[in-house]
Design an enzyme around this catalytic site. Structure first.
Site, PDB file in Angstrom:
ATOM      1  CB  ILE A  80       4.086  33.671  58.299  1.00 29.25           C
ATOM      2  CG1 ILE A  80       3.146  34.027  59.455  1.00 29.25           C
ATOM      3  CG2 ILE A  80       3.869  34.609  57.113  1.00 29.25           C
ATOM      4  CD1 ILE A  80       3.419  35.370  60.103  1.00 29.25           C
ATOM      5  CG  ASP A  86      13.620  28.207  59.642  1.00 26.04           C
ATOM      6  OD1 ASP A  86      14.430  28.061  60.577  1.00 26.04           O
ATOM      7  OD2 ASP A  86      12.422  28.486  59.811  1.00 26.04           O
ATOM      8  CB  ALA A 115       9.187  39.444  60.007  1.00 23.24           C
ATOM      9  NE  ARG A 116       7.518  42.353  65.928  1.00 18.89           N
ATOM     10  CZ  ARG A 116       6.276  41.967  65.609  1.00 18.89           C
ATOM     11  NH1 ARG A 116       5.790  42.198  64.416  1.00 18.89           N
ATOM     12  NH2 ARG A 116       5.507  41.373  66.496  1.00 18.89           N
ATOM     13  CG  ASP A 160       2.224  45.019  58.104  1.00 23.19           C
ATOM     14  OD1 ASP A 160       1.524  45.934  57.647  1.00 23.19           O
ATOM     15  OD2 ASP A 160       1.744  44.057  58.727  1.00 23.19           O
ATOM     16  CD  GLU A 172      14.885  55.771  59.097  1.00 27.92           C
ATOM     17  OE1 GLU A 172      15.840  56.540  58.931  1.00 27.92           O
ATOM     18  OE2 GLU A 172      14.972  54.680  59.708  1.00 27.92           O
ATOM     19  CG  HIS A 180       1.669  45.913  62.791  1.00 27.50           C
ATOM     20  ND1 HIS A 180       2.002  45.932  64.115  1.00 27.50           N
ATOM     21  CD2 HIS A 180       1.783  44.607  62.416  1.00 27.50           C
ATOM     22  CE1 HIS A 180       2.318  44.721  64.514  1.00 27.50           C
ATOM     23  NE2 HIS A 180       2.181  43.888  63.510  1.00 27.50           N
ATOM     24  N   GLY A 196      -0.830  43.196  58.532  1.00 22.64           N
ATOM     25  CA  GLY A 196      -0.651  41.834  58.008  1.00 22.64           C
ATOM     26  C   GLY A 196      -1.564  40.812  58.664  1.00 22.64           C
TER      27      GLY A 196
HETATM   28  N1  LIG Z   1       2.787  41.848  60.216  1.00 22.68           N
HETATM   29  C1  LIG Z   1       2.059  41.239  61.115  1.00 22.68           C
HETATM   30  O1  LIG Z   1       0.953  41.633  61.420  1.00 22.68           O
HETATM   31  C2  LIG Z   1       2.611  39.999  61.769  1.00 22.68           C
HETATM   32  C3  LIG Z   1       1.709  39.045  62.245  1.00 22.68           C
HETATM   33  C4  LIG Z   1       2.227  37.858  62.791  1.00 22.68           C
HETATM   34  C5  LIG Z   1       3.590  37.689  62.898  1.00 22.68           C
HETATM   35  N2  LIG Z   1       4.441  38.661  62.467  1.00 22.68           N
HETATM   36  C6  LIG Z   1       5.897  38.485  62.553  1.00 22.68           C
HETATM   37  O2  LIG Z   1       6.245  37.376  61.753  1.00 22.68           O
HETATM   38  C7  LIG Z   1       7.214  36.589  62.455  1.00 22.68           C
HETATM   39  C8  LIG Z   1       7.088  35.152  62.019  1.00 22.68           C
HETATM   40  O3  LIG Z   1       5.822  34.646  62.437  1.00 22.68           O
HETATM   41  P1  LIG Z   1       5.480  33.080  62.365  1.00 22.68           P
HETATM   42  O4  LIG Z   1       4.088  32.940  62.884  1.00 22.68           O
HETATM   43  O5  LIG Z   1       5.802  32.551  61.029  1.00 22.68           O
HETATM   44  O6  LIG Z   1       6.515  32.528  63.446  1.00 22.68           O
HETATM   45  P2  LIG Z   1       7.117  31.043  63.571  1.00 22.68           P
HETATM   46  O7  LIG Z   1       7.716  30.978  64.924  1.00 22.68           O
HETATM   47  O8  LIG Z   1       6.117  30.029  63.163  1.00 22.68           O
HETATM   48  O9  LIG Z   1       8.284  31.021  62.487  1.00 22.68           O
HETATM   49  C9  LIG Z   1       9.492  31.717  62.629  1.00 22.68           C
HETATM   50  C10 LIG Z   1      10.543  30.901  61.907  1.00 22.68           C
HETATM   51  O10 LIG Z   1      11.764  31.643  61.899  1.00 22.68           O
HETATM   52  C11 LIG Z   1      12.815  30.722  62.026  1.00 22.68           C
HETATM   53  N3  LIG Z   1      14.041  31.407  62.418  1.00 22.68           N
HETATM   54  C12 LIG Z   1      14.401  31.856  63.643  1.00 22.68           C
HETATM   55  N4  LIG Z   1      15.612  32.449  63.568  1.00 22.68           N
HETATM   56  C13 LIG Z   1      16.004  32.368  62.267  1.00 22.68           C
HETATM   57  C14 LIG Z   1      17.155  32.802  61.566  1.00 22.68           C
HETATM   58  N5  LIG Z   1      18.150  33.442  62.186  1.00 22.68           N
HETATM   59  N6  LIG Z   1      17.227  32.563  60.229  1.00 22.68           N
HETATM   60  C15 LIG Z   1      16.225  31.917  59.575  1.00 22.68           C
HETATM   61  N7  LIG Z   1      15.122  31.469  60.196  1.00 22.68           N
HETATM   62  C16 LIG Z   1      14.998  31.707  61.526  1.00 22.68           C
HETATM   63  C17 LIG Z   1      12.312  29.715  63.054  1.00 22.68           C
HETATM   64  O11 LIG Z   1      13.016  28.486  62.969  1.00 22.68           O
HETATM   65  C18 LIG Z   1      10.861  29.564  62.631  1.00 22.68           C
HETATM   66  O12 LIG Z   1      10.670  28.468  61.744  1.00 22.68           O
HETATM   67  C19 LIG Z   1       6.893  36.816  63.937  1.00 22.68           C
HETATM   68  O13 LIG Z   1       8.048  36.654  64.759  1.00 22.68           O
HETATM   69  C20 LIG Z   1       6.405  38.240  63.963  1.00 22.68           C
HETATM   70  O14 LIG Z   1       7.493  39.092  64.208  1.00 22.68           O
HETATM   71  C21 LIG Z   1       3.969  39.800  61.890  1.00 22.68           C
END
Ligand SMILES: NC(=O)c1ccc[n+]([C@@H]2O[C@H](COP(=O)([O-])OP(=O)(O)OC[C@H]3O[C@@H](n4cnc5c(N)ncnc54)[C@H](O)[C@@H]3O)[C@@H](O)[C@H]2O)c1
Length: 392
Positions: free
Chosen positions: A147, A166, A229-230, A254, A259, A271, A273
């Protein structure tokens, strides 16, 4: 051979077609299936059926699945990384544009107007909604995975200066990130220099409260934070202080908790996204393909609890093992094979933590010998799952 799959949460039917003809989906074998395909179904506190060998989560996060228990039971857990990345990217880009111009408040206000002179009232009142443009501003992207990497690329095409942080970025992802995105080695550079910050990391002990009072203390006044993300990546108490002092101009997330709701400078989405028809389909297709590959060949792609393992099956039989990662295990497996006078065509053993996955291709056509070997492995204390796959 017919494999049985049990699905939860209305998995897209087109995606399930990826399983092909050798799979029965939600049929009479579903009480003790080979695999689950699910989205948000909570498996914590449930018992795994004996036959269950794989769980595919059609989506990215797997916190609805007890991973350690699954691993100990010899179950490979998969997700579908990147399948909904484009959907989240578009939601974040929309949020970015929305945070520069207060479209929601402007729309609410205009709906309060009435009378023949609405156009006049609009012209008189619109000044309050003058915004700014994102072009030329700096965006910090924390986490450059599926993402974050996409967002970094698109934001720079929208004219933004983009900084990315990253420390664990995969080589594959790094190849896809534009050279216009400036990589920084310290997240503090983002906190100190970005007008907009968007976060795309998994929730871990390391990332929990990435946005805390120390982080907010480094930011200039008027920073916008976008979090798809979370929720737990942000310390809400510290966020409220940062909003109070004007450090954070707007927080868009999202992930709602009570609060955060109905606050002037906070925009919460439910949620959504990754919630598009296209993403749902992509996730189901990827989950279907992953389960089919694993069941038919034993190969592993995109597992969260076992390493990737790929090897074309050319020998008559393949045995896959999920074994405890104990000393000499590969030697013990090889000895068991040679004791039966069987030749090994190929062996791969990859570990992750306390467990390993072994793929053993056997140059042997005598099924009775192969069955003896399977029985030997099944009797071993260090092996929690044995599967026999026959070359088609
Ligand atoms: N809102 C939504 O509906 C929705 C949908 C999909 C994913 N998400 C969230 O988005 C997050 C990311 O998704 P993604 O598909 O890009 O995952 P991904 O695994 O492709 O990318 C996550 C990136 O975070 C990096 N990372 C890990 N720890 C780190 C740190 N301490 N500092 C900096 N970078 C760090 C990893 O190296 C990786 O490149 C998921 O973990 C999920 O929680 C949310």
């Amino acid at each position: 051979m017919v494999y049985s799959v049990k699905t939860f949460n209305n998995i897209n039917q087109v995606g399930l077609k990826e399983l092909g003809n050798h799979f029965q989906v939600d049929g009479d074998l579903a009480d003790n299936p080979d695999a689950y395909i699910l989205r948000s179904q909570n498996l914590h506190g449930t018992t795994f059926p004996d036959n269950l060998k794989a769980i595919a989560r059609a989506g990215a996060g797997t916190n609805n699945i007890p991973i350690d228990e699954a691993t100990a039971a010899g179950i490979v857990v998969f997700n579908t990384p990147g399948a909904n990345a484009n959907a989240v990217k578009e939601a974040v880009l929309a949020s970015l544009l929305m945070s520069a111009r207060d479209y929601i408040a402007a729309n609410k206000w205009v709906n309060t107007l009435s009378g023949d002179d609405v156009p006049k009232q609009v012209e008189a009142g619109k000044k309050q909604f003058a915004g700014s443009e994102i072009s030329g501003k700096t965006l910090g992207v924390i986490g450059l995975g599926a993402i974050g990497g996409r967002i970094a690329n698109y934001a720079q095409r929208l004219g933004m200066n983009v900084m990315g942080y990253d420390p664990y970025v995969s080589i594959e992802t790094a190849w896809n990130i534009s050279h216009h995105v400036k990589r920084v080695d310290d997240v503090k550079e983002i906190f100190a220099n970005a007008d907009y910050i968007t976060v795309h990391v998994p929730l871990t002990d390391e990332t929990r409260h990435t946005f805390n009072s120390e982080a907010f203390a480094l930011m200039p006044k008027g920073t916008v934070i976008i979090n798809f993300a979370r929720g737990e990546l942000v310390d809400n108490a510290a966020l409220f202080d940062a909003i109070e002092t004007g450090v954070v101009k707007r927080y868009i997330t999202d992930f709602g908790t009570e609060e955060l709701l109905n606050k002037d400078k906070i925009t919460v989405f439910p949620h959504v996204g990754g919630s598009t028809a296209e993403a749902e389909l992509n996730c189901a297709i990827m989950a279907g393909k992953t389960i089919r590959q694993f069941m038919e060949t034993g190969e592993i792609t995109n597992s969260v609890n076992f390493p990737n393992v790929h090897q074309a099956l050319t020998a008559p039989y393949r045995i896959t093992l999920i074994n405890k990662n104990v000393p000499n295990i590969v030697a013990r497996i090889s000895t068991a094979v040679s004791n039966l006078g069987i030749n090994i065509d190929n062996i791969i053993n990859r570990s992750k933590g306390e467990y390993a996955y072994t793929l053993l291709d056997l140059d042997e056509t005598d099924k009775a010998k192969i069955d003896d070997l399977v029985a030997t492995f099944e009797a071993s204390d260090n092996i929690v799952r044995v599967r026999l796959i026959t070359k088609k």
